[in-house]
Design a protein around this motif. Structure first.
Motif, PDB file in Angstrom:
ATOM      1  N   ARG A 193       0.853  -1.175   0.000  1.00 59.77           N
ATOM      2  CA  ARG A 193       0.000   0.000   0.000  1.00 59.77           C
ATOM      3  C   ARG A 193       0.899   1.238   0.000  1.00 59.77           C
ATOM      4  N   PRO A 194       0.488   2.317  -0.662  1.00 57.41           N
ATOM      5  CA  PRO A 194       1.332   3.520  -0.690  1.00 57.41           C
ATOM      6  C   PRO A 194       1.757   3.989   0.697  1.00 57.41           C
ATOM      7  N   VAL A 195       0.844   3.975   1.664  1.00 56.10           N
ATOM      8  CA  VAL A 195       1.193   4.463   2.997  1.00 56.10           C
ATOM      9  C   VAL A 195       2.265   3.584   3.635  1.00 56.10           C
ATOM     10  N   GLU A 196       2.273   2.292   3.319  1.00 54.25           N
ATOM     11  CA  GLU A 196       3.293   1.390   3.853  1.00 54.25           C
ATOM     12  C   GLU A 196       4.658   1.730   3.263  1.00 54.25           C
ATOM     13  N   LEU A 197       4.684   2.067   1.981  1.00 54.11           N
ATOM     14  CA  LEU A 197       5.952   2.402   1.338  1.00 54.11           C
ATOM     15  C   LEU A 197       6.466   3.750   1.818  1.00 54.11           C
ATOM     16  N   PHE A 198       5.560   4.717   1.999  1.00 48.83           N
ATOM     17  CA  PHE A 198       5.964   6.050   2.432  1.00 48.83           C
ATOM     18  C   PHE A 198       6.572   6.036   3.837  1.00 48.83           C
ATOM     19  N   THR A 199       6.180   5.095   4.679  1.00 49.94           N
ATOM     20  CA  THR A 199       6.689   5.045   6.058  1.00 49.94           C
ATOM     21  C   THR A 199       7.805   4.025   6.236  1.00 49.94           C
ATOM     22  N   LEU A 200       8.238   3.397   5.147  1.00 47.65           N
ATOM     23  CA  LEU A 200       9.276   2.374   5.220  1.00 47.65           C
ATOM     24  C   LEU A 200      10.600   2.979   5.677  1.00 47.65           C
ATOM     25  N   GLU A 201      11.280   2.310   6.612  1.00 46.40           N
ATOM     26  CA  GLU A 201      12.561   2.774   7.120  1.00 46.40           C
ATOM     27  C   GLU A 201      13.640   1.724   6.857  1.00 46.40           C
ATOM     28  N   PRO A 202      14.914   2.122   6.855  1.00 49.26           N
ATOM     29  CA  PRO A 202      15.997   1.193   6.532  1.00 49.26           C
ATOM     30  C   PRO A 202      15.982  -0.103   7.344  1.00 49.26           C
ATOM     31  N   ASP A 204      13.621  -1.790   8.217  1.00 47.54           N
ATOM     32  CA  ASP A 204      12.576  -2.706   7.759  1.00 47.54           C
ATOM     33  C   ASP A 204      13.002  -3.514   6.541  1.00 47.54           C
ATOM     34  N   VAL A 205      14.134  -3.137   5.932  1.00 49.35           N
ATOM     35  CA  VAL A 205      14.523  -3.714   4.640  1.00 49.35           C
ATOM     36  C   VAL A 205      15.762  -4.601   4.783  1.00 49.35           C
ATOM     37  N   TRP A 211      13.804  -9.287   1.621  1.00 50.10           N
ATOM     38  CA  TRP A 211      12.651  -9.288   2.514  1.00 50.10           C
ATOM     39  C   TRP A 211      12.443  -7.932   3.162  1.00 50.10           C
ATOM     40  N   ILE A 212      11.174  -7.512   3.242  1.00 52.62           N
ATOM     41  CA  ILE A 212      10.766  -6.294   3.943  1.00 52.62           C
ATOM     42  C   ILE A 212       9.850  -6.699   5.083  1.00 52.62           C
ATOM     43  N   THR A 213      10.072  -6.159   6.257  1.00 56.11           N
ATOM     44  CA  THR A 213       9.234  -6.451   7.413  1.00 56.11           C
ATOM     45  C   THR A 213       8.400  -5.234   7.765  1.00 56.11           C
ATOM     46  N   LEU A 214       7.092  -5.387   7.701  1.00 52.25           N
ATOM     47  CA  LEU A 214       6.165  -4.309   8.054  1.00 52.25           C
ATOM     48  C   LEU A 214       5.532  -4.648   9.399  1.00 52.25           C
ATOM     49  N   GLU A 215       5.956  -3.961  10.444  1.00 57.43           N
ATOM     50  CA  GLU A 215       5.413  -4.220  11.771  1.00 57.43           C
ATOM     51  C   GLU A 215       4.047  -3.574  11.953  1.00 57.43           C
ATOM     52  N   THR A 219      -4.153  -2.994   8.588  1.00 61.26           N
ATOM     53  CA  THR A 219      -5.006  -3.938   9.316  1.00 61.26           C
ATOM     54  C   THR A 219      -4.597  -4.106  10.767  1.00 61.26           C
ATOM     55  N   GLY A 220      -3.444  -3.553  11.148  1.00 63.20           N
ATOM     56  CA  GLY A 220      -2.959  -3.736  12.506  1.00 63.20           C
ATOM     57  C   GLY A 220      -2.138  -5.002  12.679  1.00 63.20           C
ATOM     58  N   GLU A 221      -2.004  -5.790  11.624  1.00 60.62           N
ATOM     59  CA  GLU A 221      -1.262  -7.038  11.681  1.00 60.62           C
ATOM     60  C   GLU A 221       0.083  -6.868  10.967  1.00 60.62           C
ATOM     61  N   PRO A 222       1.198  -7.337  11.574  1.00 61.90           N
ATOM     62  CA  PRO A 222       2.494  -7.270  10.900  1.00 61.90           C
ATOM     63  C   PRO A 222       2.529  -8.252   9.735  1.00 61.90           C
ATOM     64  N   ARG A 223       3.381  -7.971   8.750  1.00 63.25           N
ATOM     65  CA  ARG A 223       3.531  -8.907   7.647  1.00 63.25           C
ATOM     66  C   ARG A 223       4.892  -8.734   6.993  1.00 63.25           C
ATOM     67  N   GLY A 224       5.292  -9.739   6.234  1.00 63.00           N
ATOM     68  CA  GLY A 224       6.536  -9.691   5.490  1.00 63.00           C
ATOM     69  C   GLY A 224       6.244  -9.544   4.009  1.00 63.00           C
ATOM     70  N   VAL A 225       7.100  -8.809   3.309  1.00 64.16           N
ATOM     71  CA  VAL A 225       6.925  -8.564   1.875  1.00 64.16           C
ATOM     72  C   VAL A 225       8.207  -8.978   1.148  1.00 64.16           C
ATOM     73  N   PRO A 226       8.115  -9.853   0.151  1.00 60.97           N
ATOM     74  CA  PRO A 226       9.309 -10.258  -0.601  1.00 60.97           C
ATOM     75  C   PRO A 226       9.782  -9.139  -1.532  1.00 60.97           C
ATOM     76  N   ILE A 227      11.082  -9.087  -1.778  1.00 62.87           N
ATOM     77  CA  ILE A 227      11.665  -8.080  -2.656  1.00 62.87           C
ATOM     78  C   ILE A 227      11.973  -8.714  -4.016  1.00 62.87           C
ATOM     79  N   HIS A 228      11.400  -8.166  -5.071  1.00 63.06           N
ATOM     80  CA  HIS A 228      11.685  -8.607  -6.442  1.00 63.06           C
ATOM     81  C   HIS A 228      13.147  -8.325  -6.772  1.00 63.06           C
ATOM     82  N   GLU A 229      13.781  -9.228  -7.524  1.00 64.73           N
ATOM     83  CA  GLU A 229      15.185  -9.028  -7.893  1.00 64.73           C
ATOM     84  C   GLU A 229      15.403  -7.694  -8.605  1.00 64.73           C
TER      85      GLU A 229
END
Length: 375
Positions: A193-202, A204-205, A211-215, A219-229
């Motif tokens: 989501r755009p808001v997740e990307l705008f608040t991403l910090e080093p 988390d990556v 792998w990106i970790t969104l705490e 939704t209030g739930e943490p999740r992991g996001v894979p990074i495309h090559e």
């Protein structure tokens, strides 16, 4: 032992001290009025007694739950009206009918979609966080639904509501200045989501682990996001930034993208500028916006025959206990799935790709053979 009032040296206010059934307290009443302080003492003592007998669920207010949710990184968006309405109400005393009535009171003559977005979604996010803290019972809250026969289909496609091809996305993105183009590129290859990307910090990556970790998420739930090559050079470069705000993605001025309380607009100027420059070339692309990336990732993963469970985990739709357990650990199946997203040669040809950090401050258009002022 009961609670006692006392005066602390250097403080004009009365303080509480004592233990009630094993629960110790030493805190300020935040008032210098003795009668008011005595009332606070009695109420606090009663609350401690209830907590000792029935547990934390008996005494947590909605305001307490909101404060904890915000400290954990939750969004403040649309939260003020909820706090004003439910502030000191115990969580156990809030029921479905209270939420329904409040939605019509705060947002009369609005659609179910509006009430859902501005009241039910933030409320449920707070409630789910309280549930994780064992302050409230898990509940399935009923959201507002459109009345049958009232749905009107728009005659024009709303930007961001539908997926586009990666070739079309590439043509649009390469008509943006480097900074917003990098944001859009990341959105089209993560599904965030755009808001997740705008608040991403080093922190988390994890580039090496892809792998990106969104705490903290919508939704209030943490999740992991894979990074495309494809994104590895982008993140590798941006993470070398030594000064400025902590966000990974910043605008050309070197400041963080602003998160508005009740509206978007962080990339509005860049989006409009790209549309205008394309129109001058006789190309009309009006169906690309920040949220288009998420829809496109979802659709392309289905086309690529990625298992629905894997797709849902990538997009943050899966909230089962196993998904939460592995939030911080790179997951090979998710990384393999995200790498099935196609990368057009045009996208790879972006001039800023050789040195993203070096180009991020350039307020011009790159990648299609000419330069001009960009929004």
């Amino acid at each position: 032992m009961v609670l006692k009032l006392y005066k602390r040296k250097g403080s004009p206010n009365f303080w509480l001290s004592g233990t009630v059934r094993g629960l110790a307290v030493r805190e300020s009443t935040k008032t210098a009025d003795k009668a008011a302080a005595e009332t606070i003492r009695v109420l606090r003592e009663r609350a401690l007694l209830d907590e000792s007998i029935f547990g934390k669920k008996a005494v947590v207010t909605f305001k307490t739950a909101v404060d904890a949710y915000l400290v954990a990184g939750g969004s403040t968006r649309f939260m003020a009206p909820l706090v004003n309405a439910f502030g000191n109400t115990l969580l156990r005393d809030i029921h479905q009918n209270h939420l329904d009535l409040l939605s019509f009171k705060l947002y009369p003559d609005t659609t179910a979609v509006t009430r859902n977005r501005q009241l039910f979604t933030p409320f449920i996010a707070v409630w789910n966080h309280a549930t994780k803290n064992e302050w409230a019972e898990p509940r399935l809250w009923a959201r507002p639904r459109k009345q049958k026969g009232t749905r009107k289909r728009s005659t024009t496609a709303r930007s961001g509501a539908h997926p586009v091809s990666y070739e079309r996305a590439a043509e649009f993105v390469l008509n943006m200045s480097p900074a917003p183009a990098m944001v859009m590129t990341a959105l089209f290859y993560t599904g965030m989501r755009p808001v997740e990307l705008f608040t991403l910090e080093p922190g988390d990556v994890n580039v090496a682990g892809r792998w990106i970790t969104l705490e903290h998420t919508k939704t209030g739930e943490p999740r992991g996001v894979p990074i495309h090559e494809f994104l590895v050079p982008l993140f590798t470069s941006l993470l070398k930034r030594k000064k400025g705000p902590p966000q990974v993605f910043q605008n050309y001025r070197g400041t963080a993208y602003q998160l508005f309380e009740e509206r978007g607009g962080q990339l509005k100027g860049a989006i409009n500028g790209a549309r205008e420059r394309l129109a001058k070339q006789g190309i009309h692309i009006n169906d690309v916006s920040p949220y288009t990336g998420r829809h496109t990732v979802s659709t392309q993963l289905v086309i690529n025959q990625i298992h629905p469970h894997i797709k849902d985990q990538i997009l943050g739709h899966a909230v089962d206990s196993m998904s939460r357990h592995y939030t911080n650990l790179p997951q090979t199946p998710l990384i393999e799935a995200i790498n099935t997203l196609p990368v057009p040669d045009l996208w790879r040809s972006a001039e800023w790709w050789a040195d993203p950090l070096g180009y991020v401050g350039k307020h011009v258009k790159w990648g299609v053979g000419q330069k001009d002022n960009a929004t």
